[in-house]
Design a protein around this motif. Structure first.
Motif, mmCIF file in Angstrom:
data_model
loop_
_atom_site.group_PDB
_atom_site.id
_atom_site.type_symbol
_atom_site.label_atom_id
_atom_site.label_comp_id
_atom_site.label_asym_id
_atom_site.label_seq_id
_atom_site.Cartn_x
_atom_site.Cartn_y
_atom_site.Cartn_z
ATOM 1 N N ALA A 234 40.482 33.763 51.257
ATOM 2 C CA ALA A 234 41.148 34.642 50.288
ATOM 3 C C ALA A 234 40.191 35.733 49.823
ATOM 4 C CB ALA A 234 41.625 33.826 49.092
ATOM 5 N N ASN A 235 40.730 36.888 49.508
ATOM 6 C CA ASN A 235 39.942 37.991 48.971
ATOM 7 C C ASN A 235 39.456 37.594 47.573
ATOM 8 O OD1 ASN A 235 38.994 40.344 47.809
ATOM 9 N ND2 ASN A 235 40.592 41.620 48.671
ATOM 10 N N LYS A 236 38.155 37.622 47.363
ATOM 11 C CA LYS A 236 37.582 37.232 46.071
ATOM 12 C C LYS A 236 36.985 38.406 45.303
ATOM 13 C CE LYS A 236 36.455 32.620 47.740
ATOM 14 N NZ LYS A 236 35.381 31.699 48.076
ATOM 15 N N LEU A 237 37.312 39.614 45.707
ATOM 16 C CA LEU A 237 36.769 40.778 45.019
ATOM 17 C C LEU A 237 37.398 40.912 43.629
ATOM 18 C CD1 LEU A 237 36.741 43.416 47.888
ATOM 19 C CD2 LEU A 237 34.784 42.228 46.904
ATOM 20 N N PRO B 280 37.975 46.412 39.797
ATOM 21 C CA PRO B 280 38.991 47.161 40.520
ATOM 22 C C PRO B 280 38.800 47.157 42.028
ATOM 23 C CG PRO B 280 37.338 48.686 39.765
ATOM 24 C CD PRO B 280 36.907 47.298 39.304
ATOM 25 N N PHE B 281 37.774 46.429 42.507
ATOM 26 C CA PHE B 281 37.435 46.462 43.928
ATOM 27 C C PHE B 281 38.485 45.792 44.801
ATOM 28 C CE2 PHE B 281 33.444 46.555 41.506
ATOM 29 C CZ PHE B 281 33.039 47.832 41.841
ATOM 30 N N GLY C 161 39.538 56.859 46.750
ATOM 31 C CA GLY C 161 38.652 57.596 45.850
ATOM 32 C C GLY C 161 37.199 57.252 46.090
ATOM 33 N N TRP C 162 36.915 55.967 46.276
ATOM 34 C CA TRP C 162 35.545 55.520 46.536
ATOM 35 C C TRP C 162 35.045 56.149 47.841
ATOM 36 C CZ3 TRP C 162 32.404 53.136 50.019
ATOM 37 C CH2 TRP C 162 31.198 52.647 49.529
ATOM 38 N N ASN C 163 35.889 56.125 48.857
ATOM 39 C CA ASN C 163 35.502 56.722 50.136
ATOM 40 C C ASN C 163 35.192 58.205 49.990
ATOM 41 O OD1 ASN C 163 35.599 54.417 51.700
ATOM 42 N ND2 ASN C 163 37.742 54.694 52.235
ATOM 43 N N ALA D 16 27.529 52.434 38.899
ATOM 44 C CA ALA D 16 28.615 51.684 38.259
ATOM 45 C C ALA D 16 29.854 51.571 39.141
ATOM 46 C CB ALA D 16 28.986 52.334 36.927
ATOM 47 N N LEU D 17 30.024 52.498 40.088
ATOM 48 C CA LEU D 17 31.180 52.449 40.978
ATOM 49 C C LEU D 17 30.883 51.741 42.289
ATOM 50 C CD1 LEU D 17 32.572 56.060 40.455
ATOM 51 C CD2 LEU D 17 33.402 53.915 39.454
ATOM 52 N N GLY D 18 29.668 51.211 42.432
ATOM 53 C CA GLY D 18 29.313 50.464 43.640
ATOM 54 C C GLY D 18 28.756 51.309 44.761
ATOM 55 N N GLY D 19 28.509 52.571 44.507
ATOM 56 C CA GLY D 19 27.897 53.427 45.522
ATOM 57 C C GLY D 19 26.385 53.323 45.464
ATOM 58 N N ILE D 20 25.749 53.434 46.609
ATOM 59 C CA ILE D 20 24.286 53.375 46.655
ATOM 60 C C ILE D 20 23.710 54.603 45.959
ATOM 61 C CG2 ILE D 20 22.295 53.534 48.202
ATOM 62 C CD1 ILE D 20 23.818 51.698 50.116
ATOM 63 N N GLU D 21 22.720 54.374 45.116
ATOM 64 C CA GLU D 21 22.023 55.469 44.439
ATOM 65 C C GLU D 21 21.039 56.078 45.443
ATOM 66 O OE1 GLU D 21 20.492 54.589 40.520
ATOM 67 O OE2 GLU D 21 21.939 52.949 40.305
#
Length: 171
Positions: free
Chosen positions: A31-34, A37-38, A46-48, A89-94
């Motif tokens: 099962a998806n465990k994210l 909002p992931f 939007g993330w992409n 905070a949005l999960g993108g690499i700094e």
């Protein structure tokens, strides 16, 4: 997946051929465990737009062939920055802190930058390659937790040439 987008078509075809040659197994899809909002797939668009660059790896003509091979493996299939770089905070690499180390799943993924005190700056190419092959370098460190699994299941199985290339790039 942002890292795997860097993979060449030839390598993707080779991976697919290898996977299709493996003996099938029966397994239930987990099962998806994210967490929110992931776990909301529409938000991924939007993330992409912000963080995903779906470009195949391009060699740097000012660098050597071995450096470029290492860059291809580290940046793409090895996806080293996925654990070794802090995220916003949005999960993108700094990007400005790439490879400077990060906490992930209760572990700290070490600094892979050229910093002499906290990174790989004092390591030789040979020591980095040895670490990737064995998970240990006397007087430096030993792989634990998730990195121990990376070494066991992945980098210890790689060719000496690919390990040397990765070490050259990281150095």
């Amino acid at each position: 997946y942002p890292h795997f987008a860097k993979t060449t078509d030839a390598d993707l075809q080779a991976l697919y051929a290898w996977l299709m040659a493996q003996e099938p197994v029966r397994a239930e899809t987990p099962a998806n465990k994210l967490a929110f909002p992931f776990n909301q797939r529409p938000l991924l668009a939007g993330w992409n737009a912000l963080f995903h660059k779906p470009d195949v790896f391009q060699s740097d003509q000012t660098k050597s062939e071995i450096w470029n091979r290492g860059a291809y493996l580290v940046e793409g299939l090895g996806h080293c920055s996925a654990c070794h770089s802090p995220r916003n905070a949005l999960g993108g690499i700094e990007k400005d802190k790439a490879y400077t180390g990060a906490s992930i799943d209760g572990w700290f993924a070490l600094n892979l930058s050229s910093n002499l005190h906290t990174g790989l700056g004092s390591w030789t190419v040979e020591q980095i390659a040895t670490y990737l092959k064995t998970g240990a370098v006397a007087g430096k460190t030993t792989a634990l937790g998730p990195m121990a699994l990376v070494v066991k299941n992945s980098t210890s199985q790689m060719s000496e040439a690919d390990l040397s290339a990765m070490a050259t790039y990281l150095k």
